[in-house]
Design a protein around this motif. Sequence first.
Motif, short mmCIF file in Angstrom:
data_model
loop_
_atom_site.label_atom_id
_atom_site.label_comp_id
_atom_site.label_asym_id
_atom_site.label_seq_id
_atom_site.Cartn_x
_atom_site.Cartn_y
_atom_site.Cartn_z
N ARG A 1 0.84 -1.20 0.00
CA ARG A 1 0.00 0.00 0.00
C ARG A 1 0.87 1.25 0.00
N LEU A 2 0.35 2.30 -0.56
CA LEU A 2 1.08 3.55 -0.68
C LEU A 2 0.93 4.40 0.58
N PRO A 3 1.95 5.20 0.90
CA PRO A 3 1.77 6.22 1.93
C PRO A 3 0.89 7.33 1.37
N PRO A 4 0.48 8.28 2.20
CA PRO A 4 -0.33 9.39 1.69
C PRO A 4 0.41 10.14 0.58
N PRO A 5 -0.31 10.65 -0.41
CA PRO A 5 0.34 11.39 -1.49
C PRO A 5 0.94 12.71 -0.99
N VAL A 6 1.92 13.19 -1.70
CA VAL A 6 2.57 14.47 -1.38
C VAL A 6 2.06 15.51 -2.37
N ASP A 7 1.52 16.60 -1.86
CA ASP A 7 0.91 17.60 -2.74
C ASP A 7 1.66 18.92 -2.77
N VAL A 8 2.94 18.89 -2.35
CA VAL A 8 3.80 20.07 -2.41
C VAL A 8 5.17 19.63 -2.90
N ASP A 9 6.03 20.59 -3.19
CA ASP A 9 7.42 20.28 -3.47
C ASP A 9 8.03 19.73 -2.18
N PRO A 10 8.50 18.48 -2.18
CA PRO A 10 9.05 17.92 -0.93
C PRO A 10 10.18 18.76 -0.35
N ALA A 11 10.93 19.44 -1.21
CA ALA A 11 12.04 20.27 -0.71
C ALA A 11 11.55 21.46 0.09
N SER A 12 10.27 21.84 -0.08
CA SER A 12 9.73 22.98 0.66
C SER A 12 9.37 22.63 2.10
N LEU A 13 9.34 21.34 2.41
CA LEU A 13 9.04 20.91 3.77
C LEU A 13 10.31 20.91 4.61
N ASP A 14 10.17 21.23 5.90
CA ASP A 14 11.36 21.16 6.75
C ASP A 14 11.72 19.70 6.98
N PRO A 15 12.99 19.42 7.29
CA PRO A 15 13.43 18.02 7.41
C PRO A 15 12.61 17.20 8.38
N ALA A 16 12.18 17.79 9.47
CA ALA A 16 11.39 17.04 10.44
C ALA A 16 10.05 16.61 9.85
N GLU A 17 9.44 17.49 9.06
CA GLU A 17 8.17 17.15 8.44
C GLU A 17 8.35 16.05 7.39
N ARG A 18 9.44 16.13 6.62
CA ARG A 18 9.70 15.07 5.65
C ARG A 18 9.88 13.73 6.37
N THR A 19 10.60 13.74 7.48
CA THR A 19 10.80 12.52 8.25
C THR A 19 9.47 11.98 8.77
N ARG A 20 8.64 12.87 9.29
CA ARG A 20 7.34 12.45 9.82
C ARG A 20 6.48 11.81 8.75
N ARG A 21 6.58 12.32 7.52
CA ARG A 21 5.76 11.82 6.43
C ARG A 21 6.44 10.69 5.65
N GLY A 22 7.63 10.30 6.07
CA GLY A 22 8.32 9.19 5.42
C GLY A 22 8.86 9.52 4.05
N ILE A 23 9.13 10.80 3.79
CA ILE A 23 9.66 11.24 2.49
C ILE A 23 11.18 11.24 2.56
N VAL A 24 11.82 10.40 1.78
CA VAL A 24 13.28 10.32 1.82
C VAL A 24 13.87 10.80 0.51
N ARG A 25 15.06 11.33 0.60
CA ARG A 25 15.80 11.75 -0.59
C ARG A 25 16.27 10.51 -1.34
N LEU A 26 16.12 10.53 -2.64
CA LEU A 26 16.70 9.48 -3.46
C LEU A 26 18.23 9.53 -3.35
N PRO A 27 18.92 8.47 -3.74
CA PRO A 27 20.38 8.50 -3.67
C PRO A 27 20.95 9.77 -4.29
N THR A 28 21.89 10.37 -3.62
CA THR A 28 22.50 11.61 -4.10
C THR A 28 23.76 11.36 -4.92
N ASP A 29 24.17 10.12 -5.03
CA ASP A 29 25.28 9.77 -5.91
C ASP A 29 25.12 8.32 -6.35
N LEU A 30 25.87 7.96 -7.36
CA LEU A 30 25.74 6.63 -7.94
C LEU A 30 26.13 5.55 -6.95
#
Length: 496
Positions: A415-444
């Motif tokens: 099952r999917l988590p709740p959808p994200v309806d904003v630019d994830p980068a506009s959320l503060d890190p704590a809010e991203r963590t709370r919503r389970g939004i993680v950064r994709l790999p930043t390097d290969l």
Amino acid sequence: MNDPAWDRAAPRISATGGRERDRLAAAARHAATNLEVRGVVCVACTFVDNSGITRMKGVPVGRLDAAVVWGVGASPVFDAFGADDGITAGRVAGGPVGDLRLHPDLDRLTALAAQPGWAWAPADRRDQSGVPHPQDARELVRVETARLAARGLRVAMAFEIEWAVAPAGADGFTPAAGGPAYGMTRVAELGDYLRDVVAALTDEGLVVEQIHPEYAAGQFEVSVAAQDPLAAADTCVLVKETVRAVSGRHGLRASFAPKVLADGVGNGGHVHLSLWGEDDGEDGGKDGDGAAPGAGWNGGGRVNLMGGGDGPGGLTAAGEAFTAGILARLPALMALGAPSVASYLRLVPSQWASAYACWGLENREAALRMIPGPPAAAGRAANLEIKCFDLAANPYLVAAGLLAAGHAGLDGEARLPPPVDVDPASLDPAERTRRGIVRLPTDLGLAVAAFAADDVLRRACGPALHDTVATVRRAEIDRFADADAATVVAATRWRY
């Protein structure tokens, strides 16, 4: 030449003896006669290596029958080629010993509109006995497609092609068109060129849905109709090579690289897909015939499981599970879909490159953008766009990886988590963590580590291919270990 038997014939050419060889040879001779009438002299038999480069062996059109039946020799060393043509000595690839045979696929045999005298066919790589090579990515797509077909499910897929053009003759990049982003001015500047791109693709039998200027100077995008996954990956190769050829005839040079300027917006390779099932059940039932949809497919009487449901964004339970399976493995999939060191120069937050592992309805900063389609379509136009990939990728590996990840989601009723309806980068890190939004790999390196640890992709690829993909990626990491962004971009700009 849509002959479903061809997919099953090549592995047993040697075992079935003369009758099957005669049938294939006759089909090839008939196709060659048609090509000769069109002035074709040579057929380019292509495959895409693990670094994303399209390699080829050419045969005279009069030898097409021999190529189809017996194949064309090609060393397995190409499994270990890097984008710079360096050869990596890995655990299961990279040595000088052995041979494979390239068997051109008559189903996709195409006279090349922008390269007079040439035709093209994607090739299956098989051993001397006709058995698929363990690292043949086209076969991998077939296997994953068949696994879904056994559940009565099909996938429609299409690759968006973005590229940038510069005047031919220089290694640097000066855009060949300078009009505004998405502006009609660029059509005034390069209208003849864009017209010829569409004309060539259409002449090659492709259904072009749209073409337009993109954001960066000299950048364009073309979209084609959805097909079954193998056909979509083949079409990705054909579109790129056709654009490249048309560009050359106009005195231009096309780049599909993730970045053409270190401080510029890069080229993406977004993938659109939808999951289709039988009318009588969410999971598609168990009685599907497994036939693949063709170009312009409208579902063939099936139900689009990406729309018309009661789940988030209108997803059915199966559509949600398939999407959730992809989302869960997106970091590992990046090693297939964003396979270059340069890929991670493109993945910058808030530049529509979709740098966060999340999904959202029509959210172009989410790595997975759910597109419901117009209400009048009643869900039939709904599809998922994977936005974080680029065209340095081998499209066959991308297609197979997405199918495997989606299938794992189905198996686990994910099952999917709740959808994200904003630019994830506009959320503060704590809010991203709370919503389970993680950064994709930043390097290969981070992407390869996730890929190496992923059991689903290891099983889908098989041990040899899984190991070799990781080995080739690590070789590129080593190559650019001390390079700055400008050096990486300059070295990869014209490789893709």
